[in-house]
Motif scaffolding. Structure first.
Motif, PDB file in Angstrom:
ATOM      1  N   LYS A 183       0.833  -1.201   0.000  1.00  7.05           N
ATOM      2  CA  LYS A 183       0.000   0.000   0.000  1.00  7.05           C
ATOM      3  C   LYS A 183       0.871   1.256   0.000  1.00  7.05           C
ATOM      4  N   GLU A 184       1.885   1.293   0.874  1.00  2.00           N
ATOM      5  CA  GLU A 184       2.735   2.484   0.935  1.00  2.00           C
ATOM      6  C   GLU A 184       3.488   2.696  -0.370  1.00  2.00           C
ATOM      7  N   PHE A 185       3.884   1.617  -1.023  1.00  2.00           N
ATOM      8  CA  PHE A 185       4.587   1.723  -2.292  1.00  2.00           C
ATOM      9  C   PHE A 185       3.653   2.237  -3.394  1.00  2.00           C
ATOM     10  N   LEU A 186       2.472   1.656  -3.499  1.00  2.00           N
ATOM     11  CA  LEU A 186       1.579   1.983  -4.609  1.00  2.00           C
ATOM     12  C   LEU A 186       0.967   3.376  -4.500  1.00  2.00           C
ATOM     13  N   VAL A 187       0.654   3.827  -3.292  1.00  2.00           N
ATOM     14  CA  VAL A 187      -0.029   5.124  -3.170  1.00  2.00           C
ATOM     15  C   VAL A 187       0.864   6.277  -3.619  1.00  2.00           C
ATOM     16  N   PHE A 210      -8.376  -7.062  -1.029  1.00  2.00           N
ATOM     17  CA  PHE A 210      -7.111  -6.332  -0.953  1.00  2.00           C
ATOM     18  C   PHE A 210      -6.947  -5.427  -2.167  1.00  2.00           C
ATOM     19  N   ALA A 211      -7.206  -5.977  -3.345  1.00  2.00           N
ATOM     20  CA  ALA A 211      -7.090  -5.180  -4.573  1.00  2.00           C
ATOM     21  C   ALA A 211      -8.087  -4.028  -4.581  1.00  2.00           C
ATOM     22  N   GLN A 212      -9.308  -4.285  -4.163  1.00  2.00           N
ATOM     23  CA  GLN A 212     -10.326  -3.232  -4.151  1.00  2.00           C
ATOM     24  C   GLN A 212      -9.963  -2.138  -3.158  1.00  2.00           C
ATOM     25  N   ARG A 213      -9.399  -2.536  -2.041  1.00  2.00           N
ATOM     26  CA  ARG A 213      -8.996  -1.542  -1.032  1.00  2.00           C
ATOM     27  C   ARG A 213      -7.882  -0.645  -1.581  1.00  2.00           C
ATOM     28  N   ASP A 215      -7.263  -0.066  -4.733  1.00  2.00           N
ATOM     29  CA  ASP A 215      -7.804   0.721  -5.832  1.00  2.00           C
ATOM     30  C   ASP A 215      -8.467   2.004  -5.332  1.00  2.00           C
ATOM     31  N   SER A 216      -9.082   1.922  -4.149  1.00  2.00           N
ATOM     32  CA  SER A 216      -9.752   3.097  -3.596  1.00  2.00           C
ATOM     33  C   SER A 216      -8.781   4.121  -3.030  1.00  2.00           C
ATOM     34  N   LEU A 217      -7.516   3.714  -2.818  1.00  2.00           N
ATOM     35  CA  LEU A 217      -6.534   4.589  -2.177  1.00  2.00           C
ATOM     36  C   LEU A 217      -5.498   5.166  -3.141  1.00  2.00           C
ATOM     37  N   VAL A 222      -6.016  -0.572  -9.474  1.00  2.00           N
ATOM     38  CA  VAL A 222      -5.550  -1.835  -8.905  1.00  2.00           C
ATOM     39  C   VAL A 222      -6.674  -2.860  -9.002  1.00  2.00           C
ATOM     40  N   LYS A 223      -6.364  -4.067  -9.444  1.00  2.00           N
ATOM     41  CA  LYS A 223      -7.364  -5.113  -9.546  1.00  2.00           C
ATOM     42  C   LYS A 223      -6.735  -6.471  -9.258  1.00  2.00           C
ATOM     43  N   GLU A 224      -7.576  -7.439  -8.908  1.00  2.00           N
ATOM     44  CA  GLU A 224      -7.125  -8.813  -8.827  1.00  2.00           C
ATOM     45  C   GLU A 224      -6.918  -9.319 -10.249  1.00  2.00           C
ATOM     46  N   ALA A 225      -5.779  -9.913 -10.515  1.00  2.00           N
ATOM     47  CA  ALA A 225      -5.452 -10.352 -11.867  1.00  2.00           C
ATOM     48  C   ALA A 225      -6.403 -11.449 -12.334  1.00  2.00           C
TER      49      ALA A 225
END
Length: 362
Positions: A183-187, A210-213, A215-217, A222-225
């Motif tokens: 999360k810290e990396f992607l945001v 996890f992916a949906q969470r 994606d909202s941030l 972000v999606k589940e592959a």
């Protein structure tokens, strides 16, 4: 010294099962059990356990409220016990944000056929928690006799990379502590960053949430592959908990492939499998990132990526929850830079910028 575990769960059956599992291990013991957090509060003072396992839904005080107070007043390693529900997954991710080290699914009383594997999962997570920064750790036992430690050879062969595309990709692997690290990396990544493939060791009931969470941030999507997903810039693809995630070529495009081959390093999805697939078909166009995690999954694959021309980053020890996977990757010689987590995204983007604008060509 044995790892001293306190179990907090309102179910007497679960407490009994956890006692049987924990006390069967030579390196740990269940020193106490509590039916709710208020009883647990007194037992923590009396018993000074090394690790807590904490249920979420309990009488008098729920697990999240207790965890928040505990981490503020007396930080210690906590492993959450979560139910396999959408609500359960949301609560679990909140618990990880509050400081829990990891989680496992609430034991079922009808899993006698898979009890040995289930017990192994629970005790491995307790060992990882004991190694986390908040508490001095204990050595991890070797369960290779129970579950084979297969290499990525069991899923796909290593190939000599001949691709000449210039489209860049970011390939990420993580385990214990990885949900918050990812999360810290992607945001911090911009919406025009290269496509990202991620393997995080996680049960299948949690990867979609996890992916949906994320994606909202995040600024990126972000999606589940899913099988056949085209890997697009500004998008991240999370390996589903039931399958290995592989990178493949389809004409001029990169795509996601799901594979239900055997577990590698006792994991499916496996970081080594993702990394090997990236080495096979993307080579020098890969930027590899290995984050916090227990064990050595990803070390061999990261070295393969480096040999294929990738440039690789590892999270540093000070910012890891468990400095296992990055440490092994560094020791194997597959890492180019060791970076604090808070600097990982800027470092990756700076490296991409040094390659010039062609790094972002689709």
């Amino acid at each position: 010294m044995k790892i001293r575990v306190l179990v907090i769960d309102d179910s007497a059956l679960i407490r009994s099962l956890m006692k049987e599992i924990i006390n069967s291990q030579p390196d740990m013991e269940m020193v106490g059990a509590a039916p709710d957090p208020l009883v647990a509060r007194e037992l923590i003072k009396q018993l000074n356990p090394d690790v807590l396992t904490l249920d979420v839904e309990m009488p008098r005080m729920d697990g999240l409220n207790f965890l928040e107070k505990l981490m503020r007043l007396r930080p210690m390693p906590v492993v959450m016990v979560s139910s396999l529900t959408e609500r359960g997954s949301d609560i679990t991710f909140r618990a990880l944000e509050l400081g829990a080290v990891d989680f496992f699914n609430k034991p079922k009383m009808d899993i006698s056929q898979g009890m040995q594997q289930y017990a192994e999962e629970i005790t491995d997570k307790i060992r990882a928690a004991a190694k986390a920064k908040v508490r001095k750790g204990a050595a991890q036992s070797d369960f290779s006799a129970v579950t084979p430690r297969l290499s990525a050879d069991a899923v796909l062969p290593a190939l000599s990379n001949t691709i000449t595309s210039t489209e860049k990709l970011i390939i990420v692997g993580a385990s214990t502590g990885g949900t918050e690290a990812i999360k810290e990396f992607l945001v911090k990544l911009p919406p025009d960053c290269p496509g990202i493939l991620i393997t995080q060791h996680m049960p299948e009931a949690f990867t979609l949430s996890f992916a949906q969470r994320l994606d909202s941030l995040c600024k990126i999507s972000v999606k589940e592959a899913e099988q056949g997903d085209r890997v697009l810039p500004g998008h991240a693809y999370i390996a589903p908990g039931h399958s290995h995630l592989l990178l493949k070529r389809s004409g001029a495009n990169y795509v996601c492939e799901l594979n239900q081959g055997p577990p590698v390093n006792r994991h499916r999805p496996s970081v080594d499998v993702l990394f090997r697939s990236a080495a096979n078909c993307a080579g020098k166009n890969v930027i590899g990132v290995i984050l916090t995690g227990m064990g050595k999954d990803g070390a061999a694959g990261m070295l393969e990526m480096k040999r294929a021309g990738a440039y690789n980053f590892a999270q540093d020890e000070a910012s890891c929850v468990v400095f296992g996977m990055p440490k092994e990757a560094i020791a194997a010689g597959g890492v180019d830079e060791v970076v604090p987590l808070q600097e990982m995204a800027p470092k990756v983007m700076k490296y991409l910028a040094s390659l010039g604008s062609r790094a972002f060509r689709v």
